[in-house]
Design a protein around this motif. Structure first.
Motif, PDB file in Angstrom:
ATOM      1  N   HIS A  52       0.796  -1.224   0.000  1.00  0.00           N
ATOM      2  CA  HIS A  52       0.000   0.000   0.000  1.00  0.00           C
ATOM      3  C   HIS A  52       0.833   1.280   0.000  1.00  0.00           C
ATOM      4  N   LYS A  53       1.775   1.404  -0.869  1.00  0.00           N
ATOM      5  CA  LYS A  53       2.596   2.618  -0.837  1.00  0.00           C
ATOM      6  C   LYS A  53       2.933   3.152  -2.222  1.00  0.00           C
ATOM      7  N   THR A  72       5.341   7.634  -5.952  1.00  0.00           N
ATOM      8  CA  THR A  72       5.974   7.136  -4.735  1.00  0.00           C
ATOM      9  C   THR A  72       6.150   5.627  -4.819  1.00  0.00           C
ATOM     10  N   ALA A  75       8.774   4.082   0.454  1.00  0.00           N
ATOM     11  CA  ALA A  75       8.715   5.305   1.245  1.00  0.00           C
ATOM     12  C   ALA A  75       9.531   6.403   0.581  1.00  0.00           C
ATOM     13  N   HIS A 103       3.888   8.345   1.486  1.00  0.00           N
ATOM     14  CA  HIS A 103       2.822   7.481   0.997  1.00  0.00           C
ATOM     15  C   HIS A 103       2.163   8.095  -0.226  1.00  0.00           C
ATOM     16  N   ARG A 122       2.406  10.306   5.348  1.00  0.00           N
ATOM     17  CA  ARG A 122       3.461   9.364   5.711  1.00  0.00           C
ATOM     18  C   ARG A 122       2.921   8.350   6.704  1.00  0.00           C
ATOM     19  N   GLN A 123       3.701   7.305   6.931  1.00  0.00           N
ATOM     20  CA  GLN A 123       3.303   6.286   7.888  1.00  0.00           C
ATOM     21  C   GLN A 123       3.582   6.758   9.301  1.00  0.00           C
ATOM     22  N   ASN A 153      -0.888   6.816  10.546  1.00  0.00           N
ATOM     23  CA  ASN A 153      -0.604   6.031   9.351  1.00  0.00           C
ATOM     24  C   ASN A 153      -1.441   6.570   8.196  1.00  0.00           C
ATOM     25  N   TYR A 155      -2.759   7.777   4.492  1.00  0.00           N
ATOM     26  CA  TYR A 155      -2.831   7.257   3.114  1.00  0.00           C
ATOM     27  C   TYR A 155      -3.321   8.361   2.187  1.00  0.00           C
ATOM     28  N   LEU A 510      -4.779   6.962  -3.691  1.00  0.00           N
ATOM     29  CA  LEU A 510      -3.591   7.691  -3.273  1.00  0.00           C
ATOM     30  C   LEU A 510      -3.007   8.495  -4.425  1.00  0.00           C
TER      31      LEU A 510
END
Length: 559
Positions: A52-53, A72, A75, A103, A122-123, A153, A155, A510
């Motif tokens: 998921h990134k 992206t 990270a 993210h 970001r996470q 976290n 998204y 995203l």
């Protein structure tokens, strides 16, 4: 006279033969090459075991008239400068920033200076970030503008002028942290004839969605924890309660159900009352439609709107597929996608199977509406991503669904590996998502789609192929509104066909489509009217515009 009769008889026979030929001869199916031209931008390193990134965001960051690409992976954010159809990766030194631990990247002119700034989610262990565009192709890290800092976290996110003060605000959604995924117990009991009555005792979640309002140059966290926009278990609480799912007694939906797992918000006026609403996709639950009942006040109307479809929602696109003036919703899932057709009053009916866009054979992620052949009807692009290789049984090809009218679509698969002769050892790759966004990257008036497949590392663009149809490209310039006109609705009428678009900053999965709005006009060379409904209630009308050009419409310059 005899010759005339003979001529008429022969002409009738020839016409009859032609009609028989048209009816009997099968029509050649439309292929990918008829609609788009694939071009590989880059092959990024494949990173194993990521989740998921991946994201793609499109914007002209350097104001050279060409739409650039921000993507992206894991990270890390990568910026690609558009060189007129080819793309150059911008180095950290060239951009002035490293764009680490990202993210999603979200473009928007936060300070209304004419240059697009970059907000990033970001996470959990890293704070959200903000990069100011210096208007010279470089950025300055001004994460300190976010006050207090946000460390959840994060998204998907979207820019919107929430309070109509002419400044863009940020609405960002969150996914529960991995360390919350510990279920202490399950209790099952029979629920009679319904399969929705098993008992489930979920873990309490901690991370809420976030609203950041601009105040005195800062982005200030402004959403009360009890606001409906903060999110809930299973996504829409109204849908969960309607199906007997609650904290106390509900259905055991699986090992991840019961967490607030939000992916992407998108803003639009669902019920055409002049106030923007927001739909948020939720994994393992019900995506939620939050209606704005009064400025700043929202309620969960998912159940009454007819949107309660249990699923694993990832991406979302909003557009008017049937040119009836209201906005329809396409939502990607794992295993089957949904097409929600708007009644015109903010209620919806799911018609994915009938329309031919349900796409059972894939796990869907990114998606956008765009009129690839400029025939006045919005088509759909979908990026699909393999969940776990090599055991996942689906083909996972990206897709274009061409709108044939009357809510029917034809499917065109995109086998990106075959297109670019990509080879990959899939052993133990854990890399699910795929991102997509649309915009006119070569300024030819035909929309293009940028897709990133982290499973293969392929970042590529599907360039729309000109076919003689006409078009009009529109960007907005707000004065009392935010500079880019985010949240405005544009309606173009040409040859009796009315097309509606909403200007969004953050949609798909995203990801972010270009804010310029591209309208296909078919064979019409002129646009009769363009209507702009700005998000603060202002309204402009423009008449008699020639096709095949890009125009900028300044607030207050119309009738």
């Amino acid at each position: 006279m005899h010759n005339k009769k003979t001529y008429l008889a022969l002409s009738s026979l020839m016409l009859l033969a032609l009609l028989i030929l048209v009816v009997v001869t099968p029509q050649r199916p439309v292929t990918l090459e008829d609609v788009v031209r694939p071009v590989l931008i880059d092959t990024l390193p494949v990173i194993e075991h990521i989740w998921h990134k991946a994201s793609v965001s499109l914007a002209d960051y350097n104001n050279d008239g060409l739409v650039d690409v921000f993507v992206t992976t894991n990270a890390r954010g990568h910026l690609y400068k558009n060189k007129g159809g080819s793309f150059e990766r911008v180095s950290d030194e060239g951009s002035g920033s490293a764009f680490e631990h990202v993210h999603m990247g979200l473009w928007g002119d936060v300070d209304n200076d004419g240059c697009k700034d970059l907000f990033v989610t970001r996470q959990s262990e890293y704070s959200y970030g903000f990069y100011k565009n210096n208007c010279d192709g470089t950025f300055t890290d001004e994460g300190a503008r976010i006050n207090p800092s946000v460390s959840v976290n994060g998204y998907g996110a979207s820019f919107i002028d929430f309070d109509n003060d002419g400044l863009l605000d940020v609405f960002a959604v969150s996914f529960d942290r991995d360390d919350h995924r510990n279920f202490s117990s399950y209790a099952l009991e029979s629920g009679g004839s319904s399969n929705m009555r098993e008992v489930f005792n979920p873990v309490v979640y901690k991370e809420n969605n976030v609203l950041l309002l601009q105040k005195d140059g800062a982005l200030v966290r402004s959403l009360p924890s009890d606001s409906v926009l903060s999110g809930d278990l299973f996504g829409s609480r109204a849908c969960a309660e309607a199906n007997g799912i609650s904290r106390e007694a509900g259905r055991r939906l699986g090992p991840k159900f019961g967490f607030k797992q939000a992916y992407q918000p998108v803003w639009f006026d669902a019920d055409l009352d002049g106030l923007l609403d927001v739909l948020v996709t939720y994994d393992f639950g019900f995506s939620a439609l939050y209606r704005q009942t009064a400025p700043g006040d929202f309620e969960d109307v998912t159940y009454t709107a007819g949107l309660c479809k249990l699923g694993n929602a990832m991406g979302v696109a909003v557009g008017d597929i049937d040119n009836d003036g209201d906005f329809d919703i396409y939502e990607t899932n794992i295993g089957s996608n949904y097409l929600f057709v708007n009644s015109g009053k903010g209620t919806f009916e799911e018609r994915g199977a009938e329309a031919g866009v349900i796409d059972y054979s894939n796990s869907g992620w990114g998606t956008s509406f765009a009129d690839f052949n400029n025939d006045t009807l919005l088509d759909i692009v979908v990026s699909n991503g393999r969940e776990v290789a090599p055991t996942w049984p689906y083909d996972e090809m990206d897709k274009i669904f061409l709108n044939k009218g009357k809510e029917r679509f034809s499917e065109i698969p995109v086998d990106h590996r075959a297109l670019f002769a990509l080879e990959l050892d899939e052993k133990e790759i854990f890399n699910a998502d795929a991102a997509a966004a649309t915009g006119d990257l070569n300024n030819d008036g035909f929309p293009d789609a940028v897709i990133f497949r982290p499973h293969t590392g392929a970042l590529y663009v599907l360039f729309g192929k000109p076919n003689g149809n006409h078009w009009l490209s529109i960007s907005l310039k707000g004065t009392t509104n935010n500079r880019e006109g985010i949240g405005a609705t544009i309606v173009v009428e040409s040859g009796g066909v009315r097309q509606a678009r909403v200007v969004t900053a953050g949609t798909s999965y995203l990801s972010q489509d270009d804010t310029r709005q591209l309208f296909g006009l078919g064979k019409h060379e002129y646009v009769d009217t363009v209507e702009v409904s700005w998000s603060n209630g202002a309204f402009d009308v423009y008449r008699g515009i020639t096709a095949d050009q890009h125009i900028e419409l300044k607030e207050g310059s119309g009738e």
